[in-house]
Design an enzyme around this catalytic site. Structure first.
Site, PDB file in Angstrom:
ATOM      1  N   CYS A   1      -3.758   9.162   0.365  1.00  0.00           N
ATOM      2  CA  CYS A   1      -4.576   8.297  -0.528  1.00  0.00           C
ATOM      3  C   CYS A   1      -5.868   9.066  -2.107  1.00  0.00           C
ATOM      4  CB  CYS A   1      -5.837   8.885   0.421  1.00  0.00           C
ATOM      5  SG  CYS A   1      -7.821   8.367  -0.800  1.00  0.00           S
TER       6      CYS A   1
ATOM      7  N   ASP B   1       0.762  -1.268   0.235  1.00  0.00           N
ATOM      8  CA  ASP B   1       0.217   0.021  -0.232  1.00  0.00           C
ATOM      9  C   ASP B   1       0.959   0.817   0.001  1.00  0.00           C
ATOM     10  OD1 ASP B   1      -2.089   1.619  -0.266  1.00  0.00           O
ATOM     11  OD2 ASP B   1      -2.478   1.727   2.676  1.00  0.00           O
TER      12      ASP B   1
ATOM     13  N   HIS C   1      -7.056   0.096   9.666  1.00  0.00           N
ATOM     14  CA  HIS C   1      -6.323   0.641   8.649  1.00  0.00           C
ATOM     15  C   HIS C   1      -6.751   2.418   8.998  1.00  0.00           C
ATOM     16  CE1 HIS C   1      -4.548   0.570   5.310  1.00  0.00           C
ATOM     17  NE2 HIS C   1      -4.112   1.409   4.757  1.00  0.00           N
TER      18      HIS C   1
END
Length: 314
Positions: free
Chosen positions: A254, A29, A221
């Site tokens: 993000c 990630d 998370h």
């Protein structure tokens, strides 16, 4: 012990777990949105360093189609470079049955699927509705379980969505329950744009309890967009959650929230947990050295406050 020693003073708090499993996501990630491709050998060294620092679970890569995530196009070359590590410590993300085939062929023993609590993100990320995505995952999970493989279900947008705003708790509970019914061993609740606050976290976890999804089946998370990741983690620990996702050096972010500072930094999490007397098995000095090294590879400083503080003491 004090900060001068590179370790926090230990002052336990009541009602918290004795031990927490840190699910390290930096190598997957954390790196997946990097524009410059990180060499496969560097990724392998990163994962080895994280494992050597005592992180029990290090998410290694993703078997998505290379055109969607070019950074992880080397999954077939990377995974064999990790064959000296226990595959039960190395989860991989799989998007569909083809991804599962690729992962199983290399001996993966832990896989993850990536669902959404909202229709907008499901369409943006998977080009499917929420229910269509669940239908796609059904044979993936079934085949993985038949092969004796542990399955994690990621659920994004559990607290807020950039298009839809705050996400109703019953909506999140419904998708969590569906993933459990498919056979997922564990769910990871994602605050993808970092808007959660502790009361919201407690409310969702209580609702999941009532729906038959206990804290023992959950990980959390959190993103630190608004500086709430550690506070939200503490709320989850109070509720009995014992698995927390984090990214070494705070790698990752993000793309739907420009102000997002990325994932919860593993160093910041370890500092808090060790200060609370909660066991992790992680050597903070080794972890810090690893993140400093990776920051050098990427050519930019880490956003982790703990990492910066400890690095400045050296």
């Amino acid at each position: 012990m004090t900060a001068a020693t590179g370790l926090p003073m230990t002052v336990p708090a009541e009602g918290l777990p004795a031990r927490v499993t840190i699910h390290e996501v930096g190598a997957r990630d954390g790196l997946q949105n990097e524009k410059a491709v990180v060499p496969t050998e560097v990724k392998a060294e990163f994962i080895h360093r994280l494992a050597d620092a005592g992180l029990p679970v290090v998410e290694a890569t993703s078997f998505v189609h290379p055109k969607w995530v070019p950074q992880l196009a080397d999954a077939e070359r990377l995974f064999p470079l990790l064959d000296d590590l226990d595959p039960d410590r190395l989860p991989v993300l799989v998007p569909n049955e083809r991804g599962l085939d690729r992962a199983l062929a290399l001996g993966a023993r832990r896989i993850a699927v990536f669902a959404s609590a909202t229709e907008s993100f499901a369409k943006a990320n998977l080009n499917r509705t929420v229910d269509e995505a669940l239908a796609m995952f059904e044979p993936v999970v079934a085949r993985a379980k038949d092969a004796g493989v542990h399955v994690r279900g990621y659920l994004s947008m559990c607290f807020g969505d950039p298009w839809e705003g705050p996400v109703p708790i019953p909506q999140v509970v419904r998708v969590c329950r569906a993933l459990r019914d498919l056979g997922c061993d564990e769910l990871s609740l994602g605050d993808t744009i970092g808007v959660a606050t502790p009361g919201h976290v407690r409310h969702l976890l209580t609702a999941l309890d009532g729906a038959g999804v206990p804290a023992s089946a959950l990980g959390v998370h959190f993103h630190d967009t608004y500086g709430q990741a550690l506070a939200n983690t503490f709320a989850a620990l109070q509720h009995g959650v014992t698995t927390v996702d984090a990214s070494a050096g705070g790698l990752g972010g993000c793309p739907y929230a420009r102000s997002a500072t990325g994932n919860l930094a593993t160093e910041d999490l370890v500092w808090m947990l060790h200060g609370l007397g909660i066991g992790t098995g992680v050597d903070l000095a080794r972890l810090t050295a690893t993140s400093v090294w990776m920051a050098g590879v990427l050519g930019r400083p880490s956003p982790s406050r703990t990492l910066r503080a400890l690095s400045h003491k050296e």
